[in-house]
Design an enzyme around this catalytic site. Structure first.
Site, PDB file in Angstrom:
ATOM      1  N   LYS A 121      -1.511   4.025  -6.493  1.00 21.70           N
ATOM      2  CA  LYS A 121      -2.025   4.247  -7.844  1.00 21.70           C
ATOM      3  C   LYS A 121      -3.326   5.044  -7.837  1.00 21.70           C
ATOM      4  O   LYS A 121      -4.160   4.860  -6.965  1.00 21.70           O
ATOM      5  CB  LYS A 121      -2.254   2.890  -8.512  1.00 21.70           C
ATOM      6  N   LEU A 152      15.306   4.532  -8.246  1.00 21.07           N
ATOM      7  CA  LEU A 152      15.270   4.901  -9.671  1.00 21.07           C
ATOM      8  C   LEU A 152      14.545   6.243  -9.761  1.00 21.07           C
ATOM      9  O   LEU A 152      13.438   6.387  -9.264  1.00 21.07           O
ATOM     10  CB  LEU A 152      14.563   3.827 -10.492  1.00 21.07           C
ATOM     11  N   GLU A 209       7.969  -6.116  -7.001  1.00 17.64           N
ATOM     12  CA  GLU A 209       7.226  -7.046  -6.148  1.00 17.64           C
ATOM     13  C   GLU A 209       6.193  -7.809  -6.954  1.00 17.64           C
ATOM     14  O   GLU A 209       5.870  -7.445  -8.087  1.00 17.64           O
ATOM     15  CB  GLU A 209       6.534  -6.309  -4.995  1.00 17.64           C
ATOM     16  N   ARG A 218      -2.709 -11.955  -6.034  1.00 16.22           N
ATOM     17  CA  ARG A 218      -4.168 -11.775  -5.929  1.00 16.22           C
ATOM     18  C   ARG A 218      -4.652 -10.967  -7.115  1.00 16.22           C
ATOM     19  O   ARG A 218      -3.862 -10.531  -7.941  1.00 16.22           O
ATOM     20  CB  ARG A 218      -4.480 -11.013  -4.643  1.00 16.22           C
ATOM     21  N   GLY A 273       0.807  -1.226   0.000  1.00 19.14           N
ATOM     22  CA  GLY A 273       0.000   0.000   0.000  1.00 19.14           C
ATOM     23  C   GLY A 273       0.835   1.269   0.000  1.00 19.14           C
ATOM     24  O   GLY A 273       0.357   2.331   0.396  1.00 19.14           O
ATOM     25  N   ARG A 280      -9.458   5.907 -10.096  1.00 15.10           N
ATOM     26  CA  ARG A 280      -9.925   5.493  -8.763  1.00 15.10           C
ATOM     27  C   ARG A 280     -10.577   6.685  -8.081  1.00 15.10           C
ATOM     28  O   ARG A 280      -9.910   7.699  -7.841  1.00 15.10           O
ATOM     29  CB  ARG A 280      -8.749   5.022  -7.905  1.00 15.10           C
TER      30      ARG A 280
HETATM   31  P1  ADP Z   1       3.975  -1.376  -2.094  1.00 15.74           P
HETATM   32  O1  ADP Z   1       3.957  -2.844  -1.954  1.00 15.74           O
HETATM   33  O2  ADP Z   1       3.945  -0.638  -0.784  1.00 15.74           O
HETATM   34  O3  ADP Z   1       2.952  -0.871  -3.072  1.00 15.74           O
HETATM   35  P2  ADP Z   1       6.083  -1.301  -4.128  1.00 15.74           P
HETATM   36  O4  ADP Z   1       7.375  -1.986  -3.931  1.00 15.74           O
HETATM   37  O5  ADP Z   1       5.086  -1.971  -5.016  1.00 15.74           O
HETATM   38  O6  ADP Z   1       5.418  -1.007  -2.692  1.00 15.74           O
HETATM   39  O7  ADP Z   1       6.338   0.163  -4.680  1.00 15.74           O
HETATM   40  C1  ADP Z   1       5.273   1.101  -4.820  1.00 15.74           C
HETATM   41  C2  ADP Z   1       5.749   2.320  -5.578  1.00 15.74           C
HETATM   42  O8  ADP Z   1       6.861   2.938  -4.893  1.00 15.74           O
HETATM   43  C3  ADP Z   1       6.294   2.035  -6.973  1.00 15.74           C
HETATM   44  O9  ADP Z   1       5.264   1.957  -7.943  1.00 15.74           O
HETATM   45  C4  ADP Z   1       7.188   3.238  -7.181  1.00 15.74           C
HETATM   46  O10 ADP Z   1       6.428   4.399  -7.472  1.00 15.74           O
HETATM   47  C5  ADP Z   1       7.817   3.437  -5.817  1.00 15.74           C
HETATM   48  N1  ADP Z   1       9.094   2.682  -5.709  1.00 15.74           N
HETATM   49  C6  ADP Z   1       9.286   1.466  -5.145  1.00 15.74           C
HETATM   50  N2  ADP Z   1      10.582   1.061  -5.259  1.00 15.74           N
HETATM   51  C7  ADP Z   1      11.238   2.051  -5.905  1.00 15.74           C
HETATM   52  C8  ADP Z   1      12.601   2.253  -6.349  1.00 15.74           C
HETATM   53  N3  ADP Z   1      13.562   1.352  -6.134  1.00 15.74           N
HETATM   54  N4  ADP Z   1      12.891   3.403  -7.014  1.00 15.74           N
HETATM   55  C9  ADP Z   1      11.931   4.340  -7.245  1.00 15.74           C
HETATM   56  N5  ADP Z   1      10.659   4.219  -6.853  1.00 15.74           N
HETATM   57  C10 ADP Z   1      10.291   3.100  -6.193  1.00 15.74           C
END
Ligand code: ADP
Length: 452
Positions: free
Chosen positions: A237, A203, A287, A291, A164, A337
């Site tokens: 998102k 990044l 990740e 689901r 989240g 959303r």
């Molecule tokens: P969560 O499980 O909390 O949603 P995520 O790992 O899916 O976390 O990351 C969610 C968002 O965070 C990504 O879509 C991106 O916008 C940002 N993010 C995560 N990791 C990185 C990274 N290494 N560099 C830049 N932005 C990141």
């Protein structure tokens, strides 16, 4: 096939599952907290069981209450939706122990992917490219300094149990590391009951592109295109589309095939999403969600398939109703959303809906559990509706979104609808020229403009 399934969720996603089940001739059981007794998902299901008080810990997150509801109603399977218990391996195990089918992957796969470090390790072994980062958790500040010296700043500190968009800290400079590390651990402990963190290279301007996959649990899997979810606020998102304006069909096929092969190799069962950051032509795994995603309807729109139906089929031991060769992209889809939040502050805004009118017409889908007179409770996620539009191309989808938003009426509470009206005036949204930082920058600039 199952005769009856229980839906361990609420709101629009519970309704979504009721709809798929009804078309398949399967009876549904809704569960609800006391505050949700009049909710639309309860009204639409064939039966309902009250499982506890409004706080989700005693209701939608209570495995015991949900298992009792299963027993009482004679349900044969549970669809967990998204959020709540959908990625809880213990819940999947408890269901299996009671001979109830969990509509989702095995507890083992949920567990591997639920811990972001083991998820990255497994994906790496399966040949999927990952964001450069620590191999395991970083437990001390000394280790954090040593690792950051190695990969260089900026870095991002993330919770191994994260989700989240919470518990993430971007560190641009070495001087901020101690503070960020300690704060991140504290926040992770509070949010997830687990303060383990890991560090990744940050990044700076990527896109968020995720691949929908589906496995049959027998070693076969397909990839069902990508979704571009780069428009985010606080790493969450807000607006999603498929296909992505940023990738070629070759890139799509290459990454899609890699993902399908990876999940086939582990005999993954059901729907899953493999999330990547996409930067200068390269994909970096962040990740996997084991689901159904909130944004799954954009994939359904462009491929003309029902992902919930496929989830139920696979859980019942049936094959997928399509093959990789059958899957062809048709047009473009966008989801927005709509949250019960006041724009532009994004402060929660629960309350009574005095008037609700959903848009309709060609290429418009409204996934929502709202109705006239409904009271949005303040206990749960603020998402109250998803508006999904489908057009022959991106331009048509955007015009359709504009048209559908102009028909939509949600009165009585504040919502994020004005955000989308404003976004549709932006040239970058029309050209598709945005990355994960675009929305935050835009919000800051607009706030500064309106304050001036
Ligand atoms: P969560 O499980 O909390 O949603 P995520 O790992 O899916 O976390 O990351 C969610 C968002 O965070 C990504 O879509 C991106 O916008 C940002 N993010 C995560 N990791 C990185 C990274 N290494 N560099 C830049 N932005 C990141």
């Amino acid at each position: 096939m199952f005769n009856k399934i229980l839906i361990a969720n609420r709101g629009e996603i519970a309704l979504r599952v009721v709809r798929a089940a009804r078309e398949m001739g399967i009876a549904t059981v809704a569960v609800h907290s006391t505050v949700d007794a009049d909710a639309m998902h309860v009204r639409m299901a064939d039966e309902s069981v009250c499982i506890g008080p409004p706080p989700s810990a005693g209701s939608y997150l209570s495995a015991a209450a949900i298992m009792s509801a299963c027993e009482i109603s004679g349900s044969e399977a549970i669809h967990p939706g998204y959020g709540f218990l959908s990625e809880n391996p213990l819940f999947a195990e408890v269901a299996a122990d009671h001979d109830i089918t969990f509509i989702g992957p095995s507890a083992e796969h949920i567990k591997i992917m639920g811990d972001k470090i083991t998820a990255k390790r497994s994906m790496k072994e399966l040949g999927v490219p990952c964001v450069p980062g620590s191999d395991g958790s970083i437990d001390t500040i000394d280790d954090a300094y040593e690792f950051c010296d190695e990969i260089g700043f900026p870095v991002i500190i993330k919770a191994t149990a994260g989700g989240g968009g919470r518990g993430m800290k971007v560190v641009k400079h070495q001087s901020e590391l101690t503070n960020a590390f300690n704060t991140a651990r504290g926040e992770c402990r509070a949010a997830f009951g687990n303060d383990q963190v890991y560090i990744e290279k940050y990044l700076e301007n990527p896109r968020h592109i995720e691949i929908q996959i589906f496995g049959d649990g027998q070693g076969n899997a397909v990839h069902i295109g990508e979704r571009d979810c780069s428009l985010q606020r606080r790493h969450q998102k807000v607006f999603e589309e498929a296909p992505s304006a940023a990738i070629s069909s070759e890139a799509r096929d290459t990454i899609g095939r890699l993902c399908a092969e990876a999940v086939a190799a582990i005999k993954y069962a059901g729907a899953g999403t493999i999330e990547f950051l996409y930067d200068q032509g390269e994909f970096y795994f962040i990740e996997m969600n084991t689901r159904l995603q909130v944004e799954h309807p954009v994939t359904e729109a462009i491929f003309g398939i029902d992902l919930v139906r496929e989830q139920i089929r696979v859980a019942a031991g049936l094959p997928l109703s399509f093959t990789q060769e059958n899957l062809e992209i048709n047009g473009h889809a966008i989801e927005v959303r709509i949250n019960a939040e006041k724009f532009p502050e994004f402060s929660p805004c629960p309350g009574r809906i005095t008037q609700y009118h959903a848009p309709g017409g060609l290429g418009v889908r409204m996934d929502s559990a709202l109705y006239d007179g409904y009271s949005v409770p303040g206990h749960y996620d603020s998402l109250i509706a998803k508006l999904i539009v489908h057009g022959r191309d991106r331009k048509e989808a955007l015009a359709r979104l504009d048209r559908a938003l102009s028909e939509l009426i949600i009165d009585g509470i504040d919502t994020t609808i004005p955000l989308f009206h404003a976004l549709l005036k932006e040239p970058d949204i029309h050209s598709g020229n945005y990355t994960i930082n675009w929305l935050e920058h835009w919000l800051q600039t607009n706030r500064a403009d309106s304050a001036a």
